[in-house]
Every structure is written in structure tokens, then in C-alpha cells.
Design a protein around this motif. Structure first.
Motif, PDB file in Angstrom:
ATOM      1  N   ARG A  17       0.831  -1.211   0.000  1.00 26.15           N
ATOM      2  CA  ARG A  17       0.000   0.000   0.000  1.00 26.15           C
ATOM      3  C   ARG A  17       0.865   1.259   0.000  1.00 26.15           C
ATOM      4  O   ARG A  17       0.464   2.301  -0.497  1.00 26.15           O
ATOM      5  N   MET A  20       2.591   1.841  -4.080  1.00 22.34           N
ATOM      6  CA  MET A  20       1.736   1.634  -5.243  1.00 22.34           C
ATOM      7  C   MET A  20       2.350   2.250  -6.499  1.00 22.34           C
ATOM      8  O   MET A  20       3.003   3.281  -6.430  1.00 22.34           O
ATOM      9  N   GLU A  24      -1.708   1.890 -10.450  1.00 16.92           N
ATOM     10  CA  GLU A  24      -2.494   1.516  -9.271  1.00 16.92           C
ATOM     11  C   GLU A  24      -3.054   2.759  -8.577  1.00 16.92           C
ATOM     12  O   GLU A  24      -4.213   2.772  -8.163  1.00 16.92           O
ATOM     13  N   TRP A  28      -6.941   3.506  -8.135  1.00 18.53           N
ATOM     14  CA  TRP A  28      -7.432   3.653  -6.767  1.00 18.53           C
ATOM     15  C   TRP A  28      -8.222   4.948  -6.602  1.00 18.53           C
ATOM     16  O   TRP A  28      -9.308   4.960  -6.032  1.00 18.53           O
ATOM     17  N   ARG A  32     -12.245   4.695  -5.644  1.00 24.47           N
ATOM     18  CA  ARG A  32     -12.713   5.087  -4.311  1.00 24.47           C
ATOM     19  C   ARG A  32     -13.775   6.172  -4.350  1.00 24.47           C
ATOM     20  O   ARG A  32     -14.448   6.412  -3.356  1.00 24.47           O
ATOM     21  N   ARG A  41     -11.165  -2.116  -1.706  1.00 24.28           N
ATOM     22  CA  ARG A  41      -9.982  -2.081  -0.852  1.00 24.28           C
ATOM     23  C   ARG A  41      -8.769  -2.227  -1.751  1.00 24.28           C
ATOM     24  O   ARG A  41      -8.813  -2.914  -2.761  1.00 24.28           O
ATOM     25  N   ARG A  42      -7.687  -1.591  -1.372  1.00 23.16           N
ATOM     26  CA  ARG A  42      -6.456  -1.687  -2.162  1.00 23.16           C
ATOM     27  C   ARG A  42      -5.473  -2.586  -1.435  1.00 23.16           C
ATOM     28  O   ARG A  42      -5.442  -2.627  -0.207  1.00 23.16           O
ATOM     29  N   GLN A  43      -4.684  -3.323  -2.217  1.00 27.07           N
ATOM     30  CA  GLN A  43      -3.678  -4.224  -1.662  1.00 27.07           C
ATOM     31  C   GLN A  43      -4.299  -5.052  -0.537  1.00 27.07           C
ATOM     32  O   GLN A  43      -3.921  -4.966   0.616  1.00 27.07           O
ATOM     33  N   ASP A  52      -4.546  -6.538  -5.895  1.00 29.31           N
ATOM     34  CA  ASP A  52      -4.373  -5.097  -6.104  1.00 29.31           C
ATOM     35  C   ASP A  52      -5.591  -4.344  -5.570  1.00 29.31           C
ATOM     36  O   ASP A  52      -5.450  -3.366  -4.836  1.00 29.31           O
ATOM     37  N   PHE A  53      -6.795  -4.797  -5.954  1.00 29.08           N
ATOM     38  CA  PHE A  53      -8.035  -4.183  -5.490  1.00 29.08           C
ATOM     39  C   PHE A  53      -9.065  -5.277  -5.272  1.00 29.08           C
ATOM     40  O   PHE A  53      -9.072  -6.280  -5.979  1.00 29.08           O
TER      41      PHE A  53
END
Length: 124
Positions: A17, A20, A24, A28, A32, A41-43, A52-53
Motif C-alpha cells: 500500500r 503503489m 495503481e 485507486w 474510491r 480495498r487496495r492491496q 491489487d483491489f
């Protein structure tokens, strides 16, 4: 059913996180603030992997593949990972990093269409 990560994958996710890549980060920022209100959610730690997501309500993983994903044993490793995720009821969408940078709107539209369809929500 929650897709839980191992202790080591959770540590790795936290590290990732903070590191990135530009594709990414761009994705993201777009995910979001999506109009459908879906939470990504990321990572995200899942089993021994880091996604990754991840959109839990849709059970949808999104992977951004850089050039390294085409080399060595990486395609086979990605296949094993995708099969494991499918066995957990999670669909994986993969996008080339270059596509994310050059067609972000199209990538986001595809992700949202898939997520909403998996949730049985109307698309459009």
C-alpha cells in the motif's frame, strides 16, 4: 464468506500500500470515488496472496499487470492464483498497466459493470 489473508500476506499488503505504482494510484483514486458507492480495498490480503483491489460485496478482484506478468513463470503463477480465487467465489479482472493509464475511464466502466452485475444490481 470472508476472504481472509495469512499473516505474511497481511504484512506484505501493508508494505505494498505504501509502494503503489502510478497505474495503481490512478485506478485507486477513480475506484474510491465511484458513483455506485461500491467500496473497494487496495492491496487486500486474501489467503497467501495480495490483490491489487478487492470489492467484497461483488467478490471481485482487480489486478493491474505490469510487464513482469508476461515473463518467466509469472503467467502460470497468475493462473494458479486466479484458480484459487475462483474456488473462493471471487472473479478476477486483469488489466495491463498501460491500458489503465491510457483508458482509465473505460477500465473503471468495465470494473463497475462487472461488479454491479455480480451483485445483481442494475447496470447503467
Amino acid at each position: 464468506m470472508r476472504l481472509a489473508g495469512s499473516e505474511s500476506s497481511q504484512r506484505n499488503a501493508k508494505r505494498l500500500r505504501k509502494a503503489m505504482t502510478p497505474p495503481e494510484i490512478a485506478l485507486w483514486l477513480a475506484l474510491r470515488s465511484n458513483e455506485a458507492g461500491l467500496r473497494f480495498r487496495r492491496q487486500y490480503a486474501a489467503g497467501r496472496y495480495v490483490l491489487d483491489f478487492y470489492c467484497a460485496p461483488a467478490r471481485l478482484a482487480v489486478e493491474i499487470d505490469g510487464e513482469a506478468h508476461n515473463r518467466g513463470d509469472r503467467p502460470q503463477r497468475d493462473g494458479v492464483r486466479d484458480a484459487w480465487l475462483a474456488g473462493q467465489g471471487t472473479q478476477v479482472l486483469r488489466y495491463a498497466a498501460g491500458d489503465v493509464l491510457t483508458n482509465l475511464d473505460g477500465v473503471v466502466r468495465d470494473i463497475m459493470t462487472t461488479a454491479l452485475a455480480r451483485m445483481g444490481r442494475p447496470v447503467g
